[in-house]
Write an enzyme that holds these catalytic residues in place. Structure first.
Site, PDB file in Angstrom:
ATOM      1  N   ASP A   1       3.180  -3.564  -2.377  1.00  0.00           N
ATOM      2  CA  ASP A   1       3.024  -4.940  -1.908  1.00  0.00           C
ATOM      3  C   ASP A   1       4.465  -5.641  -2.049  1.00  0.00           C
ATOM      4  O   ASP A   1       4.136  -7.081  -2.888  1.00  0.00           O
ATOM      5  CB  ASP A   1       1.949  -5.529  -2.571  1.00  0.00           C
ATOM      6  CG  ASP A   1       0.559  -4.975  -2.015  1.00  0.00           C
ATOM      7  OD1 ASP A   1       0.540  -3.986  -1.405  1.00  0.00           O
ATOM      8  OD2 ASP A   1      -0.506  -5.670  -2.330  1.00  0.00           O
TER       9      ASP A   1
ATOM     10  N   ASP B   1       1.763  -0.411   1.518  1.00  0.00           N
ATOM     11  CA  ASP B   1       1.645  -1.769   2.082  1.00  0.00           C
ATOM     12  C   ASP B   1       2.662  -2.750   1.956  1.00  0.00           C
ATOM     13  O   ASP B   1       2.260  -3.979   1.525  1.00  0.00           O
ATOM     14  CB  ASP B   1       0.266  -2.200   1.679  1.00  0.00           C
ATOM     15  CG  ASP B   1      -0.937  -1.256   2.102  1.00  0.00           C
ATOM     16  OD1 ASP B   1      -0.590  -0.667   2.903  1.00  0.00           O
ATOM     17  OD2 ASP B   1      -1.874  -1.355   1.310  1.00  0.00           O
TER      18      ASP B   1
END
Length: 680
Positions: A507, A534
């Site tokens: 992230d 991600d």
């Protein structure tokens, strides 16, 4: 040979740089006897730039290369005015704001010392002529110009010695961010002991001879050649003859097989040259690296793709370390083509007056330096000093260093630019190590994913350039907590990131909006985004253009990850990756390009990622999209268009490709709408 003194790392307090996308600018201290411009006559921000590399070294009575920054700034649009100021003995910053046709063709304007000649955005052109720097001329900067078209119809033309830039016995010269092409003789000639020369971020093309150095029996010259894109040139790429110290790094040499010019050789160490060649990229070059038996050439870290013939190193010369003369940072060789295709040549942000979208007032500048030489010691302190609802641009100019702090830009402080002033985006680092599961100091719970961000931006019209934003949370030491650790979170509209590194693991980059129903546009160019799971995610309308996306292994050494996790609202644009490179030191076929994030289980979302005109390494899976939390990627919007590289693939049900008609509506401009990002 002159004694070298290593360039100081302290920075002069002056007008901040308007940094380029490539992030190559630095400062040097002026000698104590050098007069400084008063506040009333201070040059524009880009005019305070100083060279890196050997041109930054204090020698021969010259403390680095800073051109005409202590003189007046003048704008020229005619040959007469250009010659008037370039040949003057006084210092000048000369802004070329038009295409100037030189008469007669081939004339080389004789530039005198203490000059900066800079193109105004992409408008400054020298057509049919060039520049000459004679014996003893020093402290000259030639930047951001297109110099072109003295070609007279014959390659290797012996009758028309027309060069783009010729130097005979000059010293302390910086040639940067130019486009030099189609000349009758050499694009750049550095002759007769010209020394303390740096040539950086130029496009050199369409010529027989790109860059010749030397032509002397003396072995005294010191030169740095870095981040240049040299293509469609037959020879001298460069050729270095009897050069005491030649440092070549992060250059891209390309032979295009579709042209009538074929390379005969690439980098050449001639005579008694002592060359260090690092992290360059050679594409299709014949005899990419050659040396004379009397020369020395040390190679390390370069990539050779489709090359043939001689590729040599060795020699008996004394070994030397460029860092004993100046500091520098290497980009990965594999990243060089994408980096230079987007960053070399003239930049729209150089040589122009910065304005904001809301006012014609000039920008306010706040300086940050850890050593106390600025107005503030932390970036957050400078942000705090910006008045609420400021109507115009505030530039927070951050000197090199590692700033371990959290930075929050609140919604009521728009029009802020945070920019590093180092010679590289790696020189200025804002870093912290919170994760989603990190406990808050006041005991009120954990930060959560969004709250873990090192830098959080909630203000519109925010810009950042020439710096690194990082989250260095130690996953291995904290395996028992939620490990999402955001480096940068944006939650606003018109965010422009230019020439930055955003680095983390899981992230890394959260591109968000202020609310589900609000738009949030983010444009990222000439940058690096680094992570593994991600690591580009959120509901913003975000473009990553002309950049490098670097895939990173997990803390335990395994390779598995997802590049994007969009959570786009229905009828909005999501994440667009265009004209970029996706690669990294990870296992083959171990990364997905993306998966749909239905944040909070919201079934009304319609996540979107498009990856187009991008080079994909073999790390990308042959089925590049996957499901997430029970939501199928096939129910959302995931597609590719004309990607290349080992990780690309043909259209299938598992790999949808846009048609040409669909792609025409998924360009960068379609994502940005009525907003044109402009550096300020």
């Amino acid at each position: 040979m002159a004694q070298h003194r290593r360039r100081r790392t302290a920075l002069a307090v002056t007008v901040p740089l308007a940094l380029t996308a490539a992030g190559t600018l630095a400062y040097s201290l002026l000698p104590s006897t050098q007069p400084k411009a008063s506040a009333a006559t201070a040059a524009p921000a880009w005019a305070t730039a100083t060279a890196d590399g050997f041109a930054s070294v204090n020698a021969l009575g010259q403390n680095g290369t800073y051109g005409g920054r202590d003189g007046k700034t003048v704008t020229v649009k005619t040959q007469a005015d250009l010659e008037k100021y370039a040949t003057s003995t006084a210092p000048y910053v000369i802004v070329v704001a038009a295409a100037i046709n030189i008469d007669p063709v081939g004339k080389e304007i004789k530039v005198q010392s203490n000059k900066t000649i800079v193109g105004s955005g992409t408008a400054g052109q020298i057509v049919g002529g060039g520049f000459f720097l004679g014996q003893g001329v020093h402290n000259v900067i030639i930047r951001n110009l297109t110099i072109r078209d003295t070609y007279q119809g014959t390659w290797n033309d012996k009758d028309h010695d027309y060069d783009g830039i010729q130097m005979d016995g000059a010293h302390h010269v910086w040639i940067d961010h130019n486009d030099i092409r189609h000349m009758a003789d050499g694009l750049i000639d550095s002759r007769k002991d010209t020394t303390y020369l740096t040539v950086s971020w130029n496009k050199l093309s369409q010529d027989n001879k790109a860059f010749g150095i030397g032509w002397t029996s003396n072995v005294t010259a010191d030169i740095t050649v870095h981040h240049n894109w040299i293509r469609e040139t037959e020879q001298r790429n460069p050729s270095t003859d009897n050069v005491a110290h030649a440092h070549l790094y992060n250059n891209y040499l390309e032979d295009d097989p579709g042209t009538d010019i074929t390379s005969s050789y690439g980098d050449y160490s001639r005579g008694k040259t002592n060359m260090v060649l690092e992290n360059s990229y050679f594409q299709g070059i014949n005899n990419p690296v050659i040396r004379d038996s009397t020369a020395t050439l040390v190679q390390r870290g370069s990539v050779f793709s489709g090359t043939s013939g001689r590729n040599e190193s060795g020699g008996s010369g004394a070994s030397w370390d460029p860092k004993s003369f100046y500091g520098y940072s290497l980009d990965k060789a594999a990243d060089v083509p994408a980096l230079l295709k987007s960053g070399a040549g003239p930049r729209s942000s150089i040589g122009t007056t910065a304005t904001t979208t809301t006012t014609t007032s000039s920008a306010t500048t706040l300086t940050v330096a850890q050593d106390g030489s600025g107005q503030y010691k932390t970036v957050q302190a400078a942000v705090n000093a910006v008045p609420a609802n400021n109507p115009s641009r505030v530039v927070i100019s951050v000197k090199p260093g590692t700033y371990r702090e959290l930075v929050k830009v609140p919604a009521n402080k728009p029009h802020i630019t945070i920019q590093g002033t180092g010679s590289s985006r790696k020189d200025t680092v804002i870093v912290y190590n919170n994760a989603a599961g990190t406990q808050k100091p006041d005991g009120s719970g954990t930060y959560g994913t969004g709250g873990s961000a090192t830098v959080a931006v909630d203000a519109d019209d925010f810009q950042a350039r020439n710096l690194t934003i990082s989250n260095d949370f130690d996953e291995a030491a904290h395996t028992n907590i939620a490990q999402q650790a955001v480096a940068l979170r944006t939650g606003s509209d018109k965010v422009f990131l230019d020439g930055v590194i955003v680095s983390g693991d899981q992230d890394t980059l959260l591109v968000d909006t202020a609310a589900k129903e609000k738009i949030g546009r983010v444009y990222i160019s000439n940058s690096y985004v680094i992570g593994n799971v991600d690591f580009i995610f959120g509901r913003a309308t975000a473009v990553i253009d002309k950049s490098v996306i670097t895939l990173k292994k997990r803390y335990d050494g395994t390779s598995a990850g997802f590049v994007t996790a969009p959570s786009t609202a229905a009828n909005r644009k999501g994440i667009l990756i265009a004209n970029s490179t996706v690669s990294g030191d990870v296992s083959s076929r171990s990364f997905y390009l993306g998966r749909p994030w239905h944040a909070g289980g919201d079934a009304t979302l319609d996540p979107q990622t498009t990856v187009r005109n991008t080079s994909l390494s073999g790390a990308i899976k042959t089925t590049p999209w996957t499901d997430m939390s029970g939501y199928s990627w096939k129910d959302d919007r995931f597609a590719e268009y004309k990607n290349t590289g080992a990780g690309s693939g043909a259209a299938s049900s598992d790999r949808p490709q846009l048609t040409d008609a669909q792609a025409a509506n998924q360009e960068v401009a379609d994502w940005l709408g009525d907003w044109t990002p402009t550096a300020s």
